[in-house]
Design a protein around this motif. Structure first.
Motif, PDB file in Angstrom:
ATOM      1  N   LEU A   2       0.860  -1.193   0.000  1.00  0.00           N
ATOM      2  CA  LEU A   2       0.000   0.000   0.000  1.00  0.00           C
ATOM      3  C   LEU A   2       0.891   1.236   0.000  1.00  0.00           C
ATOM      4  N   ARG A   3       0.585   2.197  -0.870  1.00  0.00           N
ATOM      5  CA  ARG A   3       1.333   3.462  -0.864  1.00  0.00           C
ATOM      6  C   ARG A   3       0.360   4.613  -1.099  1.00  0.00           C
ATOM      7  N   GLY A   4       0.727   5.786  -0.639  1.00  0.00           N
ATOM      8  CA  GLY A   4      -0.085   6.975  -0.862  1.00  0.00           C
ATOM      9  C   GLY A   4       0.566   7.854  -1.922  1.00  0.00           C
ATOM     10  N   LEU A   5      -0.270   8.549  -2.670  1.00  0.00           N
ATOM     11  CA  LEU A   5       0.249   9.470  -3.694  1.00  0.00           C
ATOM     12  C   LEU A   5      -0.209  10.884  -3.385  1.00  0.00           C
ATOM     13  N   ARG A   6       0.768  11.794  -3.310  1.00  0.00           N
ATOM     14  CA  ARG A   6       0.431  13.183  -3.002  1.00  0.00           C
ATOM     15  C   ARG A   6       0.519  14.111  -4.188  1.00  0.00           C
TER      16      ARG A   6
END
Ligand code: ADP
Length: 151
Positions: free
Chosen positions: A86-90
């Motif tokens: 899981l990764r977040g994108l900003r």
């Protein structure tokens, strides 16, 4: 069992991380928040403090586990039997960086990276800015969970 690994430094956990974790909770049966340790990197908070921030924030949430690892994230995923990262994108910089890593990981394994787009409210929050504020004795209460304030 759908198990995801959310890897990161979490130095410290921010409301940006929390937003991604909370929104990923309904998607997986278990999320392991995995603090990657790199001996050449300097951290503001000790590993024990970073673990404690996450454990306190997610106390009583059965689906959330906290762990630490060294080495490649895909090797850690295999070890704990997880098919998802899981990764977040900003922003576009996150996208370019994450794209190369996700492609590489896909080439080296079957592990899929699942990206969640940052929420509008937390998109600007980063651990490095929080650390800067702390170094200058500023108030970070708008950017981190309560557990980080009570160290
Ligand atoms: P790393 O050093 O691996 O980037 P971080 O702790 O900085 O570790 O970040 C871990 C993950 O959390 C990354 O996928 C990052 O994009 C994501 N993240 C951090 N801040 C935010 C935010 N404000 N909104 C969405 N995702 C975020």
């Amino acid at each position: 069992m759908k198990r995801a690994v959310f890897p990161g430094s979490f130095d410290p956990l921010t409301l940006g991380h929390k937003d991604i974790i909370d929104r990923a909770l309904p998607l997986f049966d278990e999320i392991i928040i995995a603090i990657g340790t790199n001996s050449s990197k300097k951290y503001m908070f000790t590993l024990e403090q970073r673990i404690a921030f996450i454990k306190k924030t997610y106390k009583g949430v059965e689906k959330i586990k906290v762990d630490t690892y060294q080495g490649l994230t895909i090797d850690y995923c295999k070890k704990v039997n997880s098919d998802y990262i899981l990764r977040g994108l900003r922003n576009p910089a996150d996208f370019e960086f994450e794209k190369a890593i996700a492609h590489t990981n896909r080439k080296m394994s079957k592990i899929e990276t699942v990206f969640l787009l940052t929420s509008a409210d937390t998109s600007y929050i980063s651990s490095s800015i929080v650390r800067d504020i702390l170094r200058n004795k500023g108030d970070v209460s708008l950017f981190v969970p309560k557990a980080v304030l009570t160290k």
